[in-house]
Design a protein around this motif. Structure first.
Motif, PDB file in Angstrom:
ATOM      1  N   VAL A 122     114.224  89.134 -50.765  1.00  0.00           N
ATOM      2  CA  VAL A 122     114.852  90.180 -51.374  1.00  0.00           C
ATOM      3  C   VAL A 122     116.016  89.477 -52.034  1.00  0.00           C
ATOM      4  N   ASP A 123     116.561  90.472 -52.774  1.00  0.00           N
ATOM      5  CA  ASP A 123     117.978  90.166 -53.463  1.00  0.00           C
ATOM      6  C   ASP A 123     118.854  90.503 -52.469  1.00  0.00           C
ATOM      7  N   ILE A 124     119.949  89.563 -52.404  1.00  0.00           N
ATOM      8  CA  ILE A 124     120.975  89.955 -51.341  1.00  0.00           C
ATOM      9  C   ILE A 124     121.801  91.118 -51.871  1.00  0.00           C
ATOM     10  N   SER A 125     122.383  91.937 -51.079  1.00  0.00           N
ATOM     11  CA  SER A 125     123.331  93.095 -51.509  1.00  0.00           C
ATOM     12  C   SER A 125     124.447  93.003 -50.418  1.00  0.00           C
TER      13      SER A 125
ATOM     14  N   LYS B  42     123.068  84.733 -52.585  1.00  0.00           N
ATOM     15  CA  LYS B  42     123.385  85.655 -53.584  1.00  0.00           C
ATOM     16  C   LYS B  42     124.178  85.321 -54.879  1.00  0.00           C
TER      17      LYS B  42
ATOM     18  N   SER C  13     119.137  92.889 -46.849  1.00  0.00           N
ATOM     19  CA  SER C  13     118.802  94.266 -47.544  1.00  0.00           C
ATOM     20  C   SER C  13     119.480  95.393 -46.994  1.00  0.00           C
TER      21      SER C  13
ATOM     22  N   LYS D   5     116.805  84.274 -53.172  1.00  0.00           N
ATOM     23  CA  LYS D   5     116.351  85.357 -52.436  1.00  0.00           C
ATOM     24  C   LYS D   5     116.333  84.847 -51.028  1.00  0.00           C
TER      25      LYS D   5
ATOM     26  N   GLY E  79     116.613  81.251 -58.194  1.00  0.00           N
ATOM     27  CA  GLY E  79     115.325  81.840 -57.933  1.00  0.00           C
ATOM     28  C   GLY E  79     114.458  81.373 -56.726  1.00  0.00           C
TER      29      GLY E  79
ATOM     30  N   GLY F 296     122.102  82.898 -57.011  1.00  0.00           N
ATOM     31  CA  GLY F 296     120.654  83.561 -57.682  1.00  0.00           C
ATOM     32  C   GLY F 296     119.446  83.279 -56.928  1.00  0.00           C
TER      33      GLY F 296
END
Length: 477
Positions: free
Chosen positions: A86-89, A210, A435, A215, A192, A213
């Protein structure tokens, strides 16, 4: 370390981890004497240590028992993170924590700050002052990109305790552990790429992913034994993971120490799938047991483990002195350091090297380990007393962080904002997930010596949590 202290620590760990529950009878003096090959008097001394610490109670003609009054909260549940990268938030929530300016009217329970008021820090403070008055001004020159040789030599000696056989040329001094982690990540990964992390995990490392870039693939993590090796193996089979980043010793935020057999198995997995391990050992020196736990790096024979640490948690974060032992990635880590900060400030390096060389560090560590272990027990007792029924809490085996889990559906973001008006700040659980999971959890610092002000702050956290839970219950009826 004497035999009776070793035995007391072993039994204490078993009690803390729930192997012996409140009210259970502990092994007899004679049985322990035979099992561990020590004298009866050694076992009796060990039990006196446990009795003094409130972990054992003698009963005439019956032996020793775990006090029935010592009710410990249930351990946090093993998380169920997303089974995909997942992309980090969560940057906004992290920023809310780290931009807080220290204020005397706010009890900061959220930051990873050690106790810097201890008298064992005085030799270091004197050293810093003396260096600043020297006529040759050594602290004002550019330093070697690797860091001062004196400090690297002292760190190499220090790392022997963790099982690592390294020379000064195997080490790079960094501006804190954060730079050690970020240069390591950039050295082995590209934008990526996928990095496997323990879950919950240190928010700083994830925010680095994050920013670069990358995951994160969160792996379920047990509050006693650490990252799930079965889940990690499955993830390695399914996804092109470039690195595994974790904190196996005195984990932040759960506090566990990964068993040595599992560290070896983890390294075997990394070798099989040819991935790097980025090991954060910043809390490793603060383990409550002696000798301190071995690092994964200590088993590494092909240089795939990048070991990161610092003096931020053992001494003071404001020194901004860390280090990395990057193995086969040394040249790439060195380049990443050069293009980010260049050389690290020499004055604190010189002062720390002198502090270590003079023999001040080990007595300081002994004092802090004892203080933090005692504070942990006080904090858990306060959690039992002031928090809502059903609250779960970790059993840290080192450092000064406690992970607290409230019922599902609870919102610690809302809790934290309500508390700030009452002069208290916590670390919300969602920042420890890529997440945003663990919204019903929080992390609390217990480094400072317990005071009425800190107890009142913990009471406020528990009272506000109880109030918000009641409001949620009424709203759902």
């Amino acid at each position: 370390m004497t035999l009776y202290v070793n035995l007391a620590e072993l039994l204490g760990t078993r009690i803390e981890q729930g192997f012996y529950r409140p009210g259970d009878r502990l092994p007899s003096v004679r049985a322990l004497s035979v099992e561990h090959g020590v004298s009866l008097s050694t076992v009796q001394q060990a039990y006196r240590v446990l009795e003094d610490g409130g972990l054992a109670t003698p009963k005439p003609k019956s032996g020793y028992f775990v006090p029935s009054s010592r009710e410990l909260p249930e351990l946090p549940a093993v998380g169920r993170p997303a089974q995909r990268p997942v992309d980090i938030s969560q940057w906004d929530q992290v920023l809310e924590l780290i931009r807080a300016v220290p204020r005397k009217d706010v009890v900061q329970l959220g930051r990873g700050m050690p106790d810097i008021t201890t008298p064992t820090m005085k030799p270091l403070l004197r050293g810093l002052a003396q260096i600043s008055r020297r006529q040759d001004m050594p602290g004002l020159y550019y330093d070697n990109i690797y860091g001062t040789l004196e400090l690297r030599e002292q760190i190499a000696r220090l790392m022997l305790d963790s099982g690592c056989q390294l020379g000064s040329n195997d080490l790079i001094v960094t501006t804190g552990c954060h730079e050690a982690l970020s240069t390591s990540i950039r050295a082995v990964c590209m934008p990526g790429d996928i990095v496997a992390v323990d879950s919950p995990s240190f928010h700083g490392a994830m925010q680095t992913l994050k920013g670069l870039g990358m995951k994160a693939l969160e792996i379920p993590t047990d509050p006693i034994t650490g990252i799930s090796l079965d889940a990690l193996e499955l993830a390695l089979e399914q996804w092109p993971i470039k690195a595994i980043q974790l904190t196996p010793n005195c984990n932040n935020p759960l506090g566990y120490i990964m068993p040595e057999s599992r560290k070896r198995a983890l390294l075997t997995l990394a070798q099989r799938f040819d991935v790097a391990i980025i090991e954060d050992d910043v809390y490793g020196e603060l383990a409550y047991t002696y000798p301190r736990p071995r690092t994964i790096k200590s088993f590494d024979e092909d240089g795939r483990v990048l070991l990161c640490s610092s003096f931020s948690k053992t001494l003071a974060p404001g020194l901004r002195i860390g280090w990395v032992a990057p193995g086969r990635y040394l040249e790439r880590v060195l380049h990443m350091k050069y293009i980010s900060t260049g050389s690290t400030a020499p004055q604190p390096q010189i002062a720390i090297a002198e502090f270590l060389k003079a023999g001040h560090f080990e007595p300081h560590l002994r004092r802090m380990r004892t203080q933090y272990q005692r504070n942990r027990d006080v904090m858990i007792d306060w959690i039992n007393r002031y928090f809502p029924a059903g609250t779960r809490a970790s059993r840290p085996q080192g450092s000064f962080m406690l992970w607290v889990e409230l019922p599902e559906g609870f919102d610690t973001l809302k809790l934290n904002r309500a508390l700030y008006d009452q002069g208290v700040q916590i670390a919300v659980g969602s920042i420890f997930s890529a997440s945003g999971k663990y919204r019903n959890c929080l992390r609390m610092n217990y480094a400072a010596k317990p005071t009425a002000q800190i107890e009142e702050a913990v009471r406020k956290v528990g009272a506000m949590a109880t109030k918000l839970l009641a409001e949620n219950h009424c709203a759902s009826d």
